[in-house]
Design a protein around this motif. Structure first.
Motif, PDB file in Angstrom:
ATOM      1  N   MET A   1       0.660  -0.872  -0.126  1.00 61.84           N
ATOM      2  CA  MET A   1      -0.024   0.264   0.073  1.00 61.84           C
ATOM      3  C   MET A   1       0.870   1.383   0.010  1.00 61.84           C
ATOM      4  O   MET A   1       2.026   1.582   0.852  1.00 61.84           O
ATOM      5  N   THR A   2       0.156   2.205  -0.852  1.00 62.28           N
ATOM      6  CA  THR A   2       1.278   3.517  -0.542  1.00 62.28           C
ATOM      7  C   THR A   2       0.580   4.278   0.148  1.00 62.28           C
ATOM      8  O   THR A   2      -0.265   5.217  -0.295  1.00 62.28           O
ATOM      9  N   THR A   3       1.542   5.174   0.711  1.00 62.58           N
ATOM     10  CA  THR A   3       0.714   6.704   1.601  1.00 62.58           C
ATOM     11  C   THR A   3       0.839   7.759   0.910  1.00 62.58           C
ATOM     12  O   THR A   3       1.791   7.746  -0.063  1.00 62.58           O
ATOM     13  N   GLU A   4       0.316   8.705   1.148  1.00 58.76           N
ATOM     14  CA  GLU A   4      -0.086   9.576   0.367  1.00 58.76           C
ATOM     15  C   GLU A   4       2.161  10.767   0.490  1.00 58.76           C
ATOM     16  O   GLU A   4       2.332  11.473  -0.958  1.00 58.76           O
ATOM     17  N   THR A   5       2.915  10.103   0.930  1.00 59.81           N
ATOM     18  CA  THR A   5       4.420  10.835   1.528  1.00 59.81           C
ATOM     19  C   THR A   5       4.792  10.169   0.708  1.00 59.81           C
ATOM     20  O   THR A   5       5.477  10.744  -0.537  1.00 59.81           O
ATOM     21  N   GLN A   6       4.877   8.816   0.069  1.00 61.62           N
ATOM     22  CA  GLN A   6       5.382   7.952  -0.483  1.00 61.62           C
ATOM     23  C   GLN A   6       5.197   8.726  -2.358  1.00 61.62           C
ATOM     24  O   GLN A   6       5.558   8.959  -3.099  1.00 61.62           O
ATOM     25  N   ARG A   7       3.734   8.345  -2.514  1.00 60.82           N
ATOM     26  CA  ARG A   7       3.391   8.273  -3.938  1.00 60.82           C
ATOM     27  C   ARG A   7       3.747  10.355  -4.264  1.00 60.82           C
ATOM     28  O   ARG A   7       4.100  10.353  -5.600  1.00 60.82           O
ATOM     29  N   ARG A   8       3.654  11.194  -3.471  1.00 61.05           N
ATOM     30  CA  ARG A   8       4.105  12.761  -3.740  1.00 61.05           C
ATOM     31  C   ARG A   8       5.134  12.991  -3.287  1.00 61.05           C
ATOM     32  O   ARG A   8       6.379  13.920  -3.262  1.00 61.05           O
ATOM     33  N   ALA A   9       6.033  11.714  -2.852  1.00 64.30           N
ATOM     34  CA  ALA A   9       8.071  11.908  -3.070  1.00 64.30           C
ATOM     35  C   ALA A   9       8.370  13.075  -4.530  1.00 64.30           C
ATOM     36  O   ALA A   9       7.954  12.564  -6.026  1.00 64.30           O
ATOM     37  N   PHE A  10       9.215  13.883  -4.463  1.00 64.48           N
ATOM     38  CA  PHE A  10      10.025  14.428  -5.227  1.00 64.48           C
ATOM     39  C   PHE A  10      10.275  13.813  -6.124  1.00 64.48           C
ATOM     40  O   PHE A  10      11.885  13.658  -5.555  1.00 64.48           O
TER      41      PHE A  10
END
Length: 67
Positions: free
Chosen positions: A1-10
């Motif tokens: 499962m992907t967290t919001e932080t992982q998904r938005r990593a720049f």
């Protein structure tokens, strides 16, 4: 499962170059031409994945359109 932080990593310039399989020089060229948007945080350039997705749409092949 992907967290919001992982998904938005720049992306960093190096990680983006690796992801797109292009040179760091090409990344810098696109930025200097204003084609690829980025953020500069304390001298460190970062790329939002959403901006990368938008940038990539201009290169998508379209059926029926000559290359």
């Amino acid at each position: 499962m992907t967290t919001e932080t992982q998904r938005r990593a720049f992306f960093t310039p190096n990680s983006l170059a690796s992801y797109l399989q292009v040179s760091d020089r090409m990344i810098r060229k696109w930025v200097s031409e204003g084609r690829l948007h980025s953020y500069k945080l304390d001298g460190c350039r970062r790329f939002d994945p959403a901006d990368v997705d938008s940038f990539l749409t201009q290169f998508r092949d379209r059926p029926g359109v000559p290359a």
